[in-house]
Design a protein around this motif. Structure first.
Motif, PDB file in Angstrom:
ATOM      1  N   ASP A 266       0.859  -1.193   0.000  1.00 53.09           N
ATOM      2  CA  ASP A 266       0.000   0.000   0.000  1.00 53.09           C
ATOM      3  C   ASP A 266       0.896   1.245   0.000  1.00 53.09           C
ATOM      4  O   ASP A 266       1.447   1.630   1.022  1.00 53.09           O
TER       5      ASP A 266
ATOM      6  N   LEU B 231      -6.761  -3.457   3.087  1.00 57.36           N
ATOM      7  CA  LEU B 231      -7.977  -2.667   2.871  1.00 57.36           C
ATOM      8  C   LEU B 231      -8.446  -2.019   4.155  1.00 57.36           C
ATOM      9  O   LEU B 231      -8.761  -0.829   4.183  1.00 57.36           O
ATOM     10  N   GLU B 232      -8.465  -2.797   5.246  1.00 56.64           N
ATOM     11  CA  GLU B 232      -8.970  -2.214   6.502  1.00 56.64           C
ATOM     12  C   GLU B 232      -7.999  -1.178   7.057  1.00 56.64           C
ATOM     13  O   GLU B 232      -8.410  -0.183   7.637  1.00 56.64           O
TER      14      GLU B 232
ATOM     15  N   SER C 218      -9.492   7.057  -6.863  1.00 53.72           N
ATOM     16  CA  SER C 218      -9.792   5.954  -5.962  1.00 53.72           C
ATOM     17  C   SER C 218      -8.601   5.646  -5.078  1.00 53.72           C
ATOM     18  O   SER C 218      -7.460   5.625  -5.531  1.00 53.72           O
ATOM     19  N   ARG C 219      -8.882   5.394  -3.803  1.00 55.33           N
ATOM     20  CA  ARG C 219      -7.822   5.005  -2.857  1.00 55.33           C
ATOM     21  C   ARG C 219      -7.222   3.669  -3.260  1.00 55.33           C
ATOM     22  O   ARG C 219      -6.067   3.379  -2.960  1.00 55.33           O
ATOM     23  N   LEU C 220      -8.027   2.884  -3.961  1.00 56.64           N
ATOM     24  CA  LEU C 220      -7.594   1.557  -4.362  1.00 56.64           C
ATOM     25  C   LEU C 220      -6.388   1.605  -5.292  1.00 56.64           C
ATOM     26  O   LEU C 220      -5.601   0.659  -5.353  1.00 56.64           O
TER      27      LEU C 220
ATOM     28  N   ALA D  78      -8.664   1.934   5.039  1.00 57.49           N
ATOM     29  CA  ALA D  78      -9.924   2.593   5.400  1.00 57.49           C
ATOM     30  C   ALA D  78      -9.783   3.291   6.739  1.00 57.49           C
ATOM     31  O   ALA D  78     -10.128   4.460   6.894  1.00 57.49           O
TER      32      ALA D  78
ATOM     33  N   ILE E 139     -14.608   1.671   0.521  1.00 55.18           N
ATOM     34  CA  ILE E 139     -13.331   2.210   0.032  1.00 55.18           C
ATOM     35  C   ILE E 139     -13.576   3.470  -0.803  1.00 55.18           C
ATOM     36  O   ILE E 139     -12.827   4.449  -0.727  1.00 55.18           O
TER      37      ILE E 139
ATOM     38  N   SER F 259     -12.269   7.556  -0.430  1.00 55.84           N
ATOM     39  CA  SER F 259     -11.337   7.804  -1.527  1.00 55.84           C
ATOM     40  C   SER F 259     -10.730   9.203  -1.448  1.00 55.84           C
ATOM     41  O   SER F 259     -11.219  10.073  -0.737  1.00 55.84           O
TER      42      SER F 259
ATOM     43  N   ILE G 149     -10.339  -5.922  -5.941  1.00 59.75           N
ATOM     44  CA  ILE G 149     -10.801  -6.143  -4.573  1.00 59.75           C
ATOM     45  C   ILE G 149     -10.742  -7.636  -4.232  1.00 59.75           C
ATOM     46  O   ILE G 149     -10.347  -8.011  -3.125  1.00 59.75           O
TER      47      ILE G 149
END
Lengths: 219, 353
Positions: A92, A162-163, A125-127, A166, A213, A217, A153
Motif C-alpha cells: 500500500d 484494505l482495513e 480511488s484510494r484503491l 480505510a 473504500i 477515496s 478487490i
C-alpha cells in the motif's frame, strides 16, 4: 616580502573560487519542469522480481507501517504451510513511508526500489495506491492491470491492507466482512461450495467493501 | 567609421523634435515654450534609457550573485526572470507610506529625493562618446567628485532626522566612511590628472587613445577601484548599512517609494562610479577599429561585473579596520603611485594623444 605575497594570494584565491562558481552550472534543479536527478540509492517506488520471490514473509515483518501483506495465487490454500512459498507481497503506497526496510530484509533481492519518485493514482480511488504483486511485477508475463475494481478487490480481500487503508470506524467493519469472505473462501477451497455460488456470495461482500473504500477515496 | 550610437541618438532626437513640431501646430502653442519642452523631453528620454540600463544592471547583479551561490536566482517573471525588477518596483510603488513618530518630517521626506537627484547629476559630466556628452567643462573631474561628496552630508542629516538609533548609528558610520575614503580617492585621481595635465574627463579619455592608464598606473587603478567600492557603500564596504548589525543603517525607517528612491540612488552611484573608472583608467570610448560609445558602455558593464564579483567574494571589515586599511595602506600606496607617475610621465608623454 613573503607576507606581502601571502596577502596578495589571500585576495586572489577567493576571487578564483567565486569566479569558478560563476561559470559552472547551478546546483538547483527546476523540479516540476526538469526531471529530478535520482541518485543510485534513492528509495523510490517498489518493484518485484516475481520469480525471485520465495514468499518468506520477511518484508511484512520488517515493515514498520504494516503496509505489506501477501496474496496467494488462485487455487492455493493459505492454511497449507508448504504453499506459502507461492505467495507474493502486495503493498500500500498510500501508507508506505519508503523507509527501505523491506528491501533490506529481502533475502533474494526480489523486492527492490526503482528510480521512480512520483506516487501516482490513475483515478481518485484510494484503491489505486494499493498495488497487488502482479501490478509491481517486473516480468512481462506476470504483469496484470485491473480494468474492473471488483477484480482487484477480490485479490486484496486476502490481505489486511484494505482495513488499514480505510482506518478509523471502518476498520472493524471491513475486518468482519473479510472474516466472512475468508470463511467462504476456505469452504470453496475445501470443495464445500461450487464455483458459481462462491462467486455470487463473495461478490456481494466485495461490493460492500468497495463502497466503503470509495467513500474514503482521495478528495 | 562613424559611431552607430550617434546615428541612433540623431534618429531619437529627430523623432522627439518631429513629434513636438506636430503637437505645437496641432495645439497652437506659443513658440517660446518650444525650447524648455524640447529639453525636458530629451532629458526624460535619456533618463529613461538610464533607468532601463539600471534595471538591467540589477538583474545582472542578482543573476551573477545567484550563479556564484550555485543558485539560479530570478527565473519566473518574464524570460530568465528579466521583469522581476519591474514587478519589485510596482510592489514598492503601492506600499503604504510609513513615517516614524517624532521624526523630522521635512528632512525625512526630502532625503530620498535629494540623494537620488544628487546621485544622478554626475552622469551628465561624463563624456560617453567622442560626440556624446551633455556638458563639457575644463574642471569636470573636480565637479564630479565634489557633487558625490554632498551625499554623506545629507546621509548624516537623514540619520539624525529619522529619530531611530539604527539610522543615527548608520549615518555616523557613513560619515566615518567618508573621512576614510576621501583622501585616497583624491590621491588616486591625482595620478591621472598629473599625467594628462587636465581636469577634464574629455581630455583624460583623449589622452588614452594609444595606451590605457590602467597599464601605466595599475596601482592607482587598484586604489580607485577599492575606494569607489567604499564610496558606493557596497559590500564588502557596506559598513553604513551592515545588515545584521544595525538593520539597514541610515535607511532603516524608509519603506515603499522612499526606499525605492534610495535603491535607485545606490544604482545611480554604481553607474557613475563604474563610468568614472572607465573614463579615468580604461580608455573610455577607445577600442579596436573605431571609437564608439558602445565600447564605453561595454567597459562600464565589465567594471560593474568586477564590482559584483568582489561584492560576493569578500566579507565586511569592522569600521576601525576600514580606517586602518585606508590610512595605513591605501594612502601610502596612493602616494607611491604619485611618485611612480612623476617618474614615468616624461617618458610616456610622447605616447599620449
Amino acid at each position: 616580502m613573503v607576507s606581502i605575497v601571502k596577502k596578495i594570494k589571500s585576495f586572489i584565491l577567493p576571487m578564483r573560487v567565486t569566479g569558478k562558481y560563476m561559470v559552472t552550472k547551478p546546483f538547483t534543479v527546476m523540479y516540476p519542469r526538469e526531471r529530478a536527478v535520482v541518485k543510485e540509492r534513492w528509495r523510490g517506488l517498489h518493484a518485484l522480481y516475481f520469480d525471485k520471490c520465495i514468499g518468506c514473509g520477511l518484508c511484512r515483518m520488517a515493515c514498520p507501517n504494516k503496509c505489506i501483506d501477501y496474496i496467494y495465487p488462485e487455487g492455493l490454500d493459505p492454511r497449507d504451510k508448504k504453499q506459502q512459498r507461492f505467495r507474493r507481497p502486495a503493498i500500500d503506497w498510500g501508507h508506505c513511508i519508503f523507509c527501505g526496510l523491506c528491501v533490506e530484509a529481502c533475502p533474494t533481492g526480489a523486492i527492490h526500489h526503482t528510480p521512480q519518485y512520483k506516487v501516482y493514482a490513475t483515478s481518485d480511488s484510494r484503491l489505486d495506491l494499493i498495488k497487488t504483486p502482479y501490478e509491481i511485477a517486473v516480468e512481462e508475463d506476470k504483469k496484470k492491470t485491473y480494468n474492473d475494481e471488483l477484480l482487484k478487490i477480490r485479490e486484496l480481500m486476502q490481505t489486511d491492507l484494505l482495513e488499514v487503508a480505510a482506518g478509523g470506524e471502518w476498520e472493524e467493519i471491513i475486518r468482519k466482512l473479510r472474516e466472512k469472505w475468508r470463511d467462504l473462501w476456505y469452504m470453496k477451497l475445501d470443495g464445500k461450495l461450487d464455483n458459481k455460488t462462491w462467486d455470487e456470495k463473495a461478490r456481494e461482500i466485495e461490493k460492500v467493501v468497495l463502497d466503503i473504500i470509495k467513500q474514503i477515496s482521495l478528495p | 567609421m562613424s559611431d552607430p550610437v550617434v546615428e541612433i541618438i540623431n534618429v531619437v532626437l529627430g523623432l522627439i523634435g518631429d513629434t513636438l513640431n506636430r503637437l505645437f501646430v496641432f495645439l497652437g502653442l506659443p513658440d517660446w515654450l518650444y525650447l524648455p519642452i524640447f529639453i525636458a523631453a530629451v532629458t526624460l528620454t535619456f533618463l529613461l534609457a538610464l533607468v532601463l540600463d539600471i534595471l538591467f544592471i540589477i538583474w545582472m547583479e542578482r543573476k551573477v550573485i545567484g550563479r556564484i551561490h550555485h543558485r539560479r536566482s530570478v527565473t519566473e517573471t518574464g524570460p530568465v526572470g528579466f521583469f522581476q525588477n519591474i514587478a519589485d518596483l510596482i510592489k514598492l510603488l503601492v506600499k503604504e507610506d510609513v513615517y516614524p513618530a517624532n521624526a523630522d518630517k521635512l528632512m525625512h521626506y526630502a532625503a530620498p529625493i535629494l540623494i537620488a537627484s544628487i546621485a544622478i547629476i554626475p552622469a551628465a559630466l561624463i563624456p560617453y562618446g567622442p560626440e556624446i556628452f551633455f556638458l563639457r567643462m575644463s574642471t569636470s573631474i573636480v565637479l564630479f567628485f565634489a557633487i558625490l561628496t554632498l551625499i554623506p552630508g545629507i546621509v548624516l542629516l537623514t540619520g539624525w532626522a529619522g529619530n531611530s538609533k539604527y539610522s543615527t548609528i548608520g549615518a555616523f558610520r557613513a560619515g566615518l566612511q567618508l573621512i576614510s575614503y576621501e583622501i585616497p580617492l583624491s590621491l588616486s585621481i591625482l595620478g591621472v590628472i598629473l599625467m594628462t595635465q587636465s581636469l577634464d574627463f574629455y581630455r583624460v579619455i583623449e589622452a588614452q587613445s594609444n595606451i590605457w592608464f590602467i597599464v601605466l598606473q595599475p596601482l592607482g587603478a587598484f586604489i580607485f577601484f577599492i575606494v569607489s567600492l567604499m564610496e558606493l557603500e557596497r559590500s564588502p564596504f557596506d559598513i553604513p548599512e551592515a545588515e545584521g548589525e544595525i538593520l539597514v543603517g541610515w535607511r532603516t525607517e524608509y519603506s515603499g517609494l522612499k526606499f525605492g528612491l534610495f535603491y535607485a540612488a545606490e544604482y545611480f552611484k554604481f553607474f557613475i562610479a563604474s563610468a568614472a573608472f572607465t573614463a579615468l583608467f580604461l580608455g573610455g570610448w577607445h577600442g579596436p577599429f573605431f571609437d564608439s560609445a558602445i565600447y564605453f558602455v561595454l567597459k562600464m558593464h565589465i567594471v560593474m561585473l568586477a564590482m559584483i564579483w568582489v561584492r560576493v567574494t569578500f566579507f565586511r571589515p569592522r569600521p576601525d579596520q576600514l580606517i586602518r586599511i585606508s590610512y595605513t595602506k591605501l594612502i601610502p600606496l596612493a602616494i607611491l603611485n604619485l611618485l611612480w607617475v612623476v617618474l614615468i610621465t616624461p617618458f610616456v608623454l610622447p605616447v599620449l594623444y
